[in-house]
Design a protein around this motif. Structure first.
Motif, PDB file in Angstrom:
ATOM      1  N   ASP A  49       0.833  -1.204   0.000  1.00  0.00           N
ATOM      2  CA  ASP A  49       0.000   0.000   0.000  1.00  0.00           C
ATOM      3  C   ASP A  49       0.870   1.258   0.000  1.00  0.00           C
ATOM      4  O   ASP A  49       2.025   1.214   0.421  1.00  0.00           O
ATOM      5  N   ASP A  50       0.320   2.359  -0.440  1.00  0.00           N
ATOM      6  CA  ASP A  50       0.992   3.671  -0.348  1.00  0.00           C
ATOM      7  C   ASP A  50       2.415   3.607  -0.885  1.00  0.00           C
ATOM      8  O   ASP A  50       3.323   4.234  -0.333  1.00  0.00           O
ATOM      9  N   GLU A  74      -3.572   4.836  -6.879  1.00  0.00           N
ATOM     10  CA  GLU A  74      -4.549   5.249  -5.871  1.00  0.00           C
ATOM     11  C   GLU A  74      -4.957   6.692  -6.096  1.00  0.00           C
ATOM     12  O   GLU A  74      -4.193   7.489  -6.641  1.00  0.00           O
TER      13      GLU A  74
HETATM   14 CA    CA Z   1      -3.151   3.480   0.061  1.00  0.00          CA
END
Ligand code: CA
Ligand code: C2E
Ligand code: CA
Length: 615
Positions: A506-507, A563
């Motif tokens: 993620d991220d 995202e």
């Molecule tokens: Ca994220």
């Protein structure tokens, strides 16, 4: 009254009376109670007891001054026999008094008094008693004080002196233990509060400030969890030593427990001194600590409360420093913050929120929202990310930012994360039953969840209980959770992979991992952080990064999702760059399960259309 004066007085007034015996016994008790350290007083009182007792016994046996006659074998025998009896009575009396005073077992004290350090002690003692009897008898009542001079006072009870010294040492050790932390030997909370009360009490100088510095290590939990408790202890001991080095001799450095330390600074003219000390702490704590094999580095956050004596209680002062510490942590750690009144209100709010969050699960106040992850080329919904919400009874819907960090710190993330995982798997199962090509369900795992030892087991259980195909579950981990302990993480990820689930990072781009470093982890999907996506149309650097990641990912066996896709322009760029997946408000906001199901029923989103579904 000074006991030694009393002893001398009784001695002079009535050296012969039986009162002396009982009197000096009482004085002995007083001497012990009032001046347990004054061994001389004790010995004098003892010797009085001894000589007076001897004189009394001899007088009772008809021995008077000038009436002794020649020393016969019988009279010598009598002296020895009396010596034994007196020695026994005397040691018993002393043992009883000492036992009463110290609370020790009388039998144990007696054996110490009578035998002491060994037969030599006992013999010396015995000889002195005998000598006392003899001298007192020969000299008779009026001359009895002379006997006191002749009996060497200081050596009468070496064993007892030893016993008392030992006792005092044991008492001191016990008192030390009760007020100090065993690991670092720093004062503990009890002593800290006591000293703080002293600093804030009436005897303090009113024109100065007392500084309360609440010091908390930033990466300690990680050290402890990943390198073990021994390593953690080494770090704590090192930090304790450094804090002590950085403070003045009169200041108090205490450990409250865990990785929390408190330092008290007294007589401060203004806040700048406290700030200077906090800065010194920061520099000193940040130096690496050598563990065998490698170095670890931790940093410290410091909350400072400055208190004017008489204006706050010790508990208030500590709480204020704690509130400032929270602020330092929230402000990004490795920094100091000086307390201001509004922080107290925030802290109270936080405490209230924590209590409410504790009840939220049982009261079924948590909800899940599902945000589609869309194939950029086709608009098909590939999966949905599960995002937790808290339907707070008074404050309405709270987003994760408002409570996930709190849940992490308090450990509530365990049960909450378990609930999210189980519910998400059940929803995934419902979609699996309903659609021929069901979407993947993405579940976020926080760093702390990722470190839970039973993580793999609980994921397996959630899958089994829901009956969800493992390939339809995708766990989303942050870079920092993985990079905190790369080799431990690699092992956990492999075991998770072994269950058949997918893994996402993620991220991506906000941490320190290079694309190359990802090779060692069995990751399926990279989620490029929305910061880069936001820069797609206006920042050439951001665009270059997205381009590189998208281009290199296939070689590493990775798929890529962007995202935070918010505009048609961003989507167009992503399509040109051939980014496979996208997620963001441009496609859909996070939706309740029913709304998400309705979208899936439509068999996909047309990426050219702008969906603005309220969520
Ligand atoms: Ca994220
Ligand atoms: P995340 O994993 O990066 O999740 C995506 C976040 O971006 C979500 O915020 C989502 O609502 C938001 N978002 C989606 N599309 C857009 C967009 O186009 N523009 C912008 N500006 N934002 C967008 P949310 O729901 O507030 O969640 C925040 C973070 O909280 C998540 O970040 C995730 O790290 C964490 N989180 C959410 N649910 C859970 C959970 O169940 N467990 C754990 N451990 N963490 C969770
Ligand atoms: Ca996520």
């Amino acid at each position: 009254l000074d006991t030694s004066v009393l002893v001398a007085a009784v001695l002079l007034v009535d050296p012969a009376g039986a009162m002396l015996v009982t009197g000096s016994g009482k004085l002995l008790a007083q001497a012990l109670r009032r001046q347990p350290r004054d061994q001389t007083v004790f010995n004098v009182a003892q010797t009085v007891l001894l000589a007076a007792g001897g004189g009394q016994v001899l007088a009772a046996g008809g021995w008077h001054a000038g009436h002794l006659g020649p020393v016969s074998p019988e009279s010598l025998l009598l002296v020895v026999a009396l010596g034994v009896v007196l020695w026994l009575l005397n040691t018993l009396a002393v043992a009883a008094i000492v036992a009463l005073q110290t609370g020790d077992a009388p039998a144990r004290v007696w054996s110490r008094v009578a035998v002491g350090g060994g037969p030599a002690d006992a013999l010396a003692h015995f000889v002195q008693v005998g000598l006392g009897v003899l001298v007192a008898g020969v000299a008779d009542g009026s001359a009895r004080p002379l006997a006191l001079l002749l009996v060497p006072a200081g050596t009468a009870y070496p064993a007892l002196a030893h016993h008392l010294r030992e006792r005092r040492r044991a008492d001191a050790a016990l008192a030390h233990r009760a007020t100090h932390d065993p690991l670092t030997d720093l004062p503990n909370r009890t002593l800290l509060l006591e000293r703080l009360a002293g600093l804030l009490g009436p005897s303090a100088r009113p024109d100065t400030l007392v500084g309360v510095l609440f010091v908390d290590l930033d990466r300690f939990k990680f050290v402890n969890d990943s390198l073990g408790h021994e390593a953690g202890d080494t770090v704590l001991v090192a930090v304790a030593a450094r804090l002590r080095e950085c403070s003045r001799p009169g200041d108090t450095v205490a450990r409250l427990g865990g990785d929390e330390f408190v330092v008290l600074l007294k007589d401060l003219p203004d806040r700048s001194v406290a700030e200077g000390v906090a800065e010194r702490f920061a520099t000193s704590v940040a130096a690496p600590v050598a563990l065998d094999g490698h170095d670890v580095t931790v940093s410290a956050s410091v909350g400072i409360a400055l208190v004017r004596p008489g204006h706050a209680t010790p508990t208030d002062a500590l709480r204020n420093a704690d509130a400032a510490l929270r602020q330092a942590k929230e402000g990004g750690k490795a920094r100091y913050v000086v307390y201001e009144p509004w922080m107290g209100a925030r802290l109270r709010e936080r405490v209230a929120l924590e209590a409410e969050l504790r009840r939220a699960l049982g009261r079924e106040e948590l909800r899940l929202a599902y945000q589609p992850i869309v194939e950029v080329a086709t608009g098909r919904i590939e999966g949905l990310e599960v995002l937790v919400r808290w339907q707070h009874p008074e404050r309405g819907i709270l987003l994760p930012d408002a409570f996930v960090a709190l849940a992490e710190e308090t450990g509530l993330i365990g049960p909450i994360g378990g609930w999210v995982l189980a519910s998400a798997c059940r929803q995934g199962r419902a979609w699996q039953d309903r659609f021929p090509a069901p979407p993947v369900v993405g579940v976020n795992l926080s760093a702390r969840q990722f470190q839970q030892p039973d993580l793999v087991g609980s994921v397996e259980r959630a899958l089994r209980e829901a009956g969800l195909d493992p390939a339809l579950l995708r766990l989303e981990l942050t870079e920092s959770a993985v990079m905190a302990d790369p080799s431990g993480a690699a092992a956990t990820l492999r075991r998770l992979k072994g269950l058949g689930v997918q893994l996402a990072l993620d991220d991506f781009g906000t941490g320190h991992s290079s694309l190359g470093s990802l090779r060692r982890f069995p990751i399926d999907l990279l989620k490029i952080d929305r910061g880069f996506v936001a820069g797609l149309e206006r920042d050439a650097g951001d665009e270059a990064i997205v381009r590189a990641v998208v281009a290199m990912a296939p070689a590493l066996g990775l798929r890529v999702a962007a995202e935070g896709v918010e505009t048609g322009g961003q989507l167009a760029r992503l399509r040109e760059l051939r980014c496979e997946l996208g997620q963001g408000y441009h496609f859909a906001r996070p939706l309740p399960a029913e709304a998400a199901t309705a979208l899936l029923d439509e068999e996909g989103l047309d990426p050219r259309l702008r969906f603005d579904v309220a969520g």
